[in-house]
Design a protein around this motif. Sequence first.
Motif, PDB file in Angstrom:
ATOM      1  N   THR A 187       0.860  -1.178   0.000  1.00 28.15           N
ATOM      2  CA  THR A 187       0.000   0.000   0.000  1.00 28.15           C
ATOM      3  C   THR A 187       0.906   1.240   0.000  1.00 28.15           C
ATOM      4  O   THR A 187       2.102   1.133   0.324  1.00 28.15           O
ATOM      5  CB  THR A 187      -0.873   0.029   1.266  1.00 28.15           C
ATOM      6  OG1 THR A 187      -0.006   0.168   2.399  1.00 28.15           O
ATOM      7  CG2 THR A 187      -1.690  -1.254   1.413  1.00 28.15           C
ATOM      8  N   ARG A 194       1.035   3.503   2.192  1.00 29.80           N
ATOM      9  CA  ARG A 194       1.581   3.668   3.543  1.00 29.80           C
ATOM     10  C   ARG A 194       2.781   2.739   3.736  1.00 29.80           C
ATOM     11  O   ARG A 194       3.827   3.150   4.248  1.00 29.80           O
ATOM     12  CB  ARG A 194       0.506   3.342   4.586  1.00 29.80           C
ATOM     13  CG  ARG A 194       0.944   3.670   6.016  1.00 29.80           C
ATOM     14  CD  ARG A 194      -0.026   3.122   7.060  1.00 29.80           C
ATOM     15  NE  ARG A 194      -1.386   3.562   6.897  1.00 29.80           N
ATOM     16  CZ  ARG A 194      -1.858   4.749   7.282  1.00 29.80           C
ATOM     17  NH1 ARG A 194      -1.050   5.615   7.843  1.00 29.80           N
ATOM     18  NH2 ARG A 194      -3.120   5.074   7.081  1.00 29.80           N
ATOM     19  N   GLU A 195       2.635   1.493   3.296  1.00 30.55           N
ATOM     20  CA  GLU A 195       3.729   0.524   3.471  1.00 30.55           C
ATOM     21  C   GLU A 195       4.946   0.898   2.617  1.00 30.55           C
ATOM     22  O   GLU A 195       6.094   0.757   3.059  1.00 30.55           O
ATOM     23  CB  GLU A 195       3.244  -0.881   3.113  1.00 30.55           C
ATOM     24  CG  GLU A 195       2.255  -1.428   4.132  1.00 30.55           C
ATOM     25  CD  GLU A 195       1.487  -2.639   3.622  1.00 30.55           C
ATOM     26  OE1 GLU A 195       0.779  -3.266   4.426  1.00 30.55           O
ATOM     27  OE2 GLU A 195       1.574  -2.940   2.417  1.00 30.55           O
ATOM     28  N   TYR A 196       4.674   1.352   1.410  1.00 33.68           N
ATOM     29  CA  TYR A 196       5.794   1.734   0.543  1.00 33.68           C
ATOM     30  C   TYR A 196       6.562   2.912   1.162  1.00 33.68           C
ATOM     31  O   TYR A 196       7.798   2.914   1.204  1.00 33.68           O
ATOM     32  CB  TYR A 196       5.283   2.083  -0.849  1.00 33.68           C
ATOM     33  CG  TYR A 196       6.370   2.626  -1.753  1.00 33.68           C
ATOM     34  CD1 TYR A 196       7.552   1.911  -1.944  1.00 33.68           C
ATOM     35  CD2 TYR A 196       6.231   3.845  -2.399  1.00 33.68           C
ATOM     36  CE1 TYR A 196       8.564   2.408  -2.754  1.00 33.68           C
ATOM     37  CE2 TYR A 196       7.230   4.350  -3.205  1.00 33.68           C
ATOM     38  CZ  TYR A 196       8.394   3.632  -3.382  1.00 33.68           C
ATOM     39  OH  TYR A 196       9.396   4.121  -4.178  1.00 33.68           O
ATOM     40  N   ARG A 201       6.644   3.667   4.290  1.00 35.77           N
ATOM     41  CA  ARG A 201       7.346   3.135   5.473  1.00 35.77           C
ATOM     42  C   ARG A 201       8.685   2.524   5.048  1.00 35.77           C
ATOM     43  O   ARG A 201       9.707   2.696   5.707  1.00 35.77           O
ATOM     44  CB  ARG A 201       6.506   2.049   6.168  1.00 35.77           C
ATOM     45  CG  ARG A 201       5.378   2.552   7.032  1.00 35.77           C
ATOM     46  CD  ARG A 201       5.869   3.234   8.293  1.00 35.77           C
ATOM     47  NE  ARG A 201       6.840   2.446   9.049  1.00 35.77           N
ATOM     48  CZ  ARG A 201       6.533   1.549   9.983  1.00 35.77           C
ATOM     49  NH1 ARG A 201       5.262   1.335  10.287  1.00 35.77           N
ATOM     50  NH2 ARG A 201       7.469   0.884  10.620  1.00 35.77           N
ATOM     51  N   PHE A 202       8.639   1.773   3.932  1.00 34.91           N
ATOM     52  CA  PHE A 202       9.863   1.179   3.388  1.00 34.91           C
ATOM     53  C   PHE A 202      10.873   2.281   3.054  1.00 34.91           C
ATOM     54  O   PHE A 202      12.056   2.202   3.426  1.00 34.91           O
ATOM     55  CB  PHE A 202       9.523   0.355   2.137  1.00 34.91           C
ATOM     56  CG  PHE A 202      10.708  -0.036   1.299  1.00 34.91           C
ATOM     57  CD1 PHE A 202      11.535  -1.084   1.690  1.00 34.91           C
ATOM     58  CD2 PHE A 202      11.008   0.645   0.129  1.00 34.91           C
ATOM     59  CE1 PHE A 202      12.644  -1.432   0.927  1.00 34.91           C
ATOM     60  CE2 PHE A 202      12.110   0.301  -0.636  1.00 34.91           C
ATOM     61  CZ  PHE A 202      12.927  -0.740  -0.236  1.00 34.91           C
ATOM     62  N   VAL A 203      10.391   3.331   2.376  1.00 33.18           N
ATOM     63  CA  VAL A 203      11.273   4.456   2.021  1.00 33.18           C
ATOM     64  C   VAL A 203      11.820   5.097   3.299  1.00 33.18           C
ATOM     65  O   VAL A 203      13.009   5.432   3.393  1.00 33.18           O
ATOM     66  CB  VAL A 203      10.507   5.495   1.160  1.00 33.18           C
ATOM     67  CG1 VAL A 203      11.342   6.753   0.956  1.00 33.18           C
ATOM     68  CG2 VAL A 203      10.133   4.886  -0.191  1.00 33.18           C
ATOM     69  N   ASP A 225      12.349   3.671   6.128  1.00 38.96           N
ATOM     70  CA  ASP A 225      13.368   2.772   6.699  1.00 38.96           C
ATOM     71  C   ASP A 225      14.703   2.925   5.979  1.00 38.96           C
ATOM     72  O   ASP A 225      15.752   3.050   6.617  1.00 38.96           O
ATOM     73  CB  ASP A 225      12.907   1.309   6.593  1.00 38.96           C
ATOM     74  CG  ASP A 225      12.067   0.903   7.790  1.00 38.96           C
ATOM     75  OD1 ASP A 225      11.790   1.771   8.639  1.00 38.96           O
ATOM     76  OD2 ASP A 225      11.680  -0.279   7.869  1.00 38.96           O
ATOM     77  N   VAL A 226      14.676   2.883   4.646  1.00 39.76           N
ATOM     78  CA  VAL A 226      15.962   2.939   3.930  1.00 39.76           C
ATOM     79  C   VAL A 226      16.570   4.339   4.005  1.00 39.76           C
ATOM     80  O   VAL A 226      17.785   4.500   3.910  1.00 39.76           O
ATOM     81  CB  VAL A 226      15.862   2.459   2.456  1.00 39.76           C
ATOM     82  CG1 VAL A 226      15.491   1.000   2.381  1.00 39.76           C
ATOM     83  CG2 VAL A 226      14.922   3.307   1.635  1.00 39.76           C
ATOM     84  N   ARG A 227      15.727   5.361   4.217  1.00 37.08           N
ATOM     85  CA  ARG A 227      16.254   6.726   4.376  1.00 37.08           C
ATOM     86  C   ARG A 227      16.486   7.085   5.846  1.00 37.08           C
ATOM     87  O   ARG A 227      16.927   8.183   6.157  1.00 37.08           O
ATOM     88  CB  ARG A 227      15.297   7.743   3.747  1.00 37.08           C
ATOM     89  CG  ARG A 227      15.323   7.745   2.228  1.00 37.08           C
ATOM     90  CD  ARG A 227      14.587   8.935   1.655  1.00 37.08           C
ATOM     91  NE  ARG A 227      14.837   9.065   0.234  1.00 37.08           N
ATOM     92  CZ  ARG A 227      15.906   9.659  -0.311  1.00 37.08           C
ATOM     93  NH1 ARG A 227      16.813  10.202   0.478  1.00 37.08           N
ATOM     94  NH2 ARG A 227      16.071   9.717  -1.604  1.00 37.08           N
ATOM     95  N   GLU A 228      16.097   6.159   6.721  1.00 40.63           N
ATOM     96  CA  GLU A 228      16.273   6.342   8.175  1.00 40.63           C
ATOM     97  C   GLU A 228      15.615   7.628   8.660  1.00 40.63           C
ATOM     98  O   GLU A 228      16.239   8.474   9.313  1.00 40.63           O
ATOM     99  CB  GLU A 228      17.760   6.267   8.536  1.00 40.63           C
ATOM    100  CG  GLU A 228      18.301   4.872   8.234  1.00 40.63           C
ATOM    101  CD  GLU A 228      19.804   4.740   8.448  1.00 40.63           C
ATOM    102  OE1 GLU A 228      20.440   5.725   8.808  1.00 40.63           O
ATOM    103  OE2 GLU A 228      20.317   3.621   8.243  1.00 40.63           O
ATOM    104  N   GLN A 276       5.808   8.353  10.204  1.00 41.74           N
ATOM    105  CA  GLN A 276       4.340   8.276  10.224  1.00 41.74           C
ATOM    106  C   GLN A 276       3.707   9.650  10.022  1.00 41.74           C
ATOM    107  O   GLN A 276       2.769   9.802   9.237  1.00 41.74           O
ATOM    108  CB  GLN A 276       3.848   7.671  11.548  1.00 41.74           C
ATOM    109  CG  GLN A 276       4.278   6.236  11.794  1.00 41.74           C
ATOM    110  CD  GLN A 276       3.496   5.226  10.949  1.00 41.74           C
ATOM    111  OE1 GLN A 276       2.889   5.558   9.942  1.00 41.74           O
ATOM    112  NE2 GLN A 276       3.530   3.964  11.360  1.00 41.74           N
ATOM    113  N   GLY A 333      -6.944   9.077   1.181  1.00 40.62           N
ATOM    114  CA  GLY A 333      -8.047   8.107   1.127  1.00 40.62           C
ATOM    115  C   GLY A 333      -7.639   6.734   0.628  1.00 40.62           C
ATOM    116  O   GLY A 333      -8.403   5.772   0.780  1.00 40.62           O
ATOM    117  N   ASP A 337      -4.209   2.887   2.465  1.00 37.23           N
ATOM    118  CA  ASP A 337      -4.166   1.461   2.808  1.00 37.23           C
ATOM    119  C   ASP A 337      -4.731   0.573   1.697  1.00 37.23           C
ATOM    120  O   ASP A 337      -5.204  -0.539   1.952  1.00 37.23           O
ATOM    121  CB  ASP A 337      -4.901   1.229   4.134  1.00 37.23           C
ATOM    122  CG  ASP A 337      -4.213   1.966   5.272  1.00 37.23           C
ATOM    123  OD1 ASP A 337      -2.988   1.811   5.415  1.00 37.23           O
ATOM    124  OD2 ASP A 337      -4.890   2.753   5.967  1.00 37.23           O
TER     125      ASP A 337
END
Lengths: 235, 477
Positions: free
Chosen positions: A92, A94-96, A98-100, A102-105, A110, A124, A127
Amino acid sequence: MAAIETTGLTKRYGDLLALSGLELSVERGELYGLLGPNGSGKTTTIEILTGQRTPTAGEVSVLGFDPVERPLSVREAVGILPEREDPPSFLTPREYLRFVGDVREIDDIQSRIAEWADRLEFAGVLDTLASDLSEGERQRVMLAQVFIDEPELVFIDEPLVNLDPLMQAEVKALLSEYCSAGNTLFLSTHFMEVAEALCTRVGIIADGSLVLERDPRTFDGDELLETFASEVDGR
Amino acid sequence: MRGSTVDLPLTLGLFRRMLVEEFRLHTSLFGRRRFVTLPVFVALVVMGGAWLLGLTGTAMGTVVAGVHLLVFFFGLQVGTAGLIGRDAMRDLLGGTTLLVFSARTLPVSRRRLLGVFLLKDVAYYFVFFLSPIVAGFVPLVLVGELPAGELGLLWLTVTATFALGAATSLTLAGVATRSRLILLGVLAGVLAALVLLPGELVALTPYGTYLDPSPVGVIAGFVPLLGLLVAGPLAFQPATGGGGARRVGRDRFDQLSSLGDGTTVRPLLEVARSSGSVWKVVFSLGLLFFVAALLLERVLVVTGIEPSLGIAFGTLLALGTFTTYNWVTQLDDPREYLRYPVAMDRVFAGKRRAFFALSLPTGLAYLAVAALWFPRAELLLGVVVFPLVSVYVYGVTAYLTGLSADELLFDTSLFALYGFALVVVAVPLLVAALAYHAAPRQAVAVALGLSVLAAVVGVLLSRRVGARWEEKLRAGE
């Protein structure tokens, strides 16, 4: 110090010469547009500037870093949006993001996701699986991943593709605001009107070399298009 | 729409163009020479394998049955390729798109495109895999192990078995687009038939025709296949868009975060949400477990040698984790990661965690299942051998294939190198398994020593994977 500086940048793929001694200098705070036909070397230029490819010859500096030697330092400081890139199908937005994050720290990812989803109007569908988003929604998510870490310099290949007219106006405003804060934008596009509307300077590239550089606001009517056609066809 | 009526010229035109497209796709990815030498290599591997099995005293009938089984599962895997969707394919192939996804732009139905895609795959694999597999049996005909007349029959039934596998996965996926409940019912029915009436079920496959090439055997073996070839595309119900947006819980990412950062969570979510979900991991290792159990039983029956089940199961299951690596990298465009400030080392570390999170529990669960039938003490060795050899398999696979493990199937030199790397470890371990009852202490020492050594090599390769692939990708290889 220039944001981007290249000297004699050359890239060869086997027998194909993609870049031929490219000389480029982009100042900080500029909104620079690289114009050129398909296969002229625009994508290769961005890939080398962002450390995704190594050049065959030449020197390059981006925000004071050499992307050949220190690609991660460059990528930490810049945002990149290639043409025709979608978020991963089975994540989704949001998940993508979140991944970005993580890799960008990014610590407060959120709240930044919420901020950019509101700003680019995809809250909208945060998710919803990316494979079920419209083309425009995917492009907005990809724009969010570019700006979410507040980079000093952004590279975008065709920024307005797949966006409706209202969203195009929003994105143009976003890009102008981004540059007015002292950041630098490097656009690659086929579309004259995008370059005219957004850029403070355009460079026309053909056969891997820069053939013309000018402020697009100094062109009258279709002069930019005519100049582009004559520079490209004349080679 | 032209897809709703029988239109032979259109179908043949699509078929021809899809064949050309497939050939160009593979030759552009791997180079013409490396690709076209693949059939020769496949024939040589089959030849060598059949000869080695002959040395162990394995009956020709068992070898032929095994080939049909493997080809069926290969067909199952290939049949899902047209179903992963246009967008997922774009994740994988970047700007490349395929005719099978052109229903939105051409006046041709998705069903017709899928049907022709399936036939194209059968024709394509017929030339590059199935015919070379059968050609590998020619020496056995020459030495009188296999009657010459059966070679033609084998050619026909191996090809039809592949088609059966591809048509089965297409039909199951088609049923899944209509009702998950019906799908579960169909799967339960097939499983029940497999357990209760295995002989009758086999008679309804092309392998049944191989066993009984009478007119009745031919009809029984081919009618279900023809039915599935028609039913698969018909059952498929394309997503209509609009109102079909799938939403998921917003905390899935957090739930998996205990296993690692985004580089681990992303492949886990992608495996769970793509076709077959995590069940494809269970299924692919289960297939290997099933084949291993059959082979070990045959070894005991034919040779009287009682192999070490722990060493044998541990080794074979670990070799099977290659498929898990394939699943966790299946949707990757490796170049995407070069756009983030992340070293490829970290990307591979995430893949490694996802790989072990999926493969370790599954493999150990199969060892636990084996404990229901076989002596538990003997299987304990497998609990040690399996994870250690899996470390080696991960290291070798990541080192040689990067994030594109499926390229192995179409690149002859890479395929040969990879096969050699696995054989170097697997053969001594299997020999140790066979020697276990004659010299248990030595066999255990050799197996444990080799497994530890293999794991060390796997770790060393893993450490070099990131830098190697970062360099290759940045150079444009």
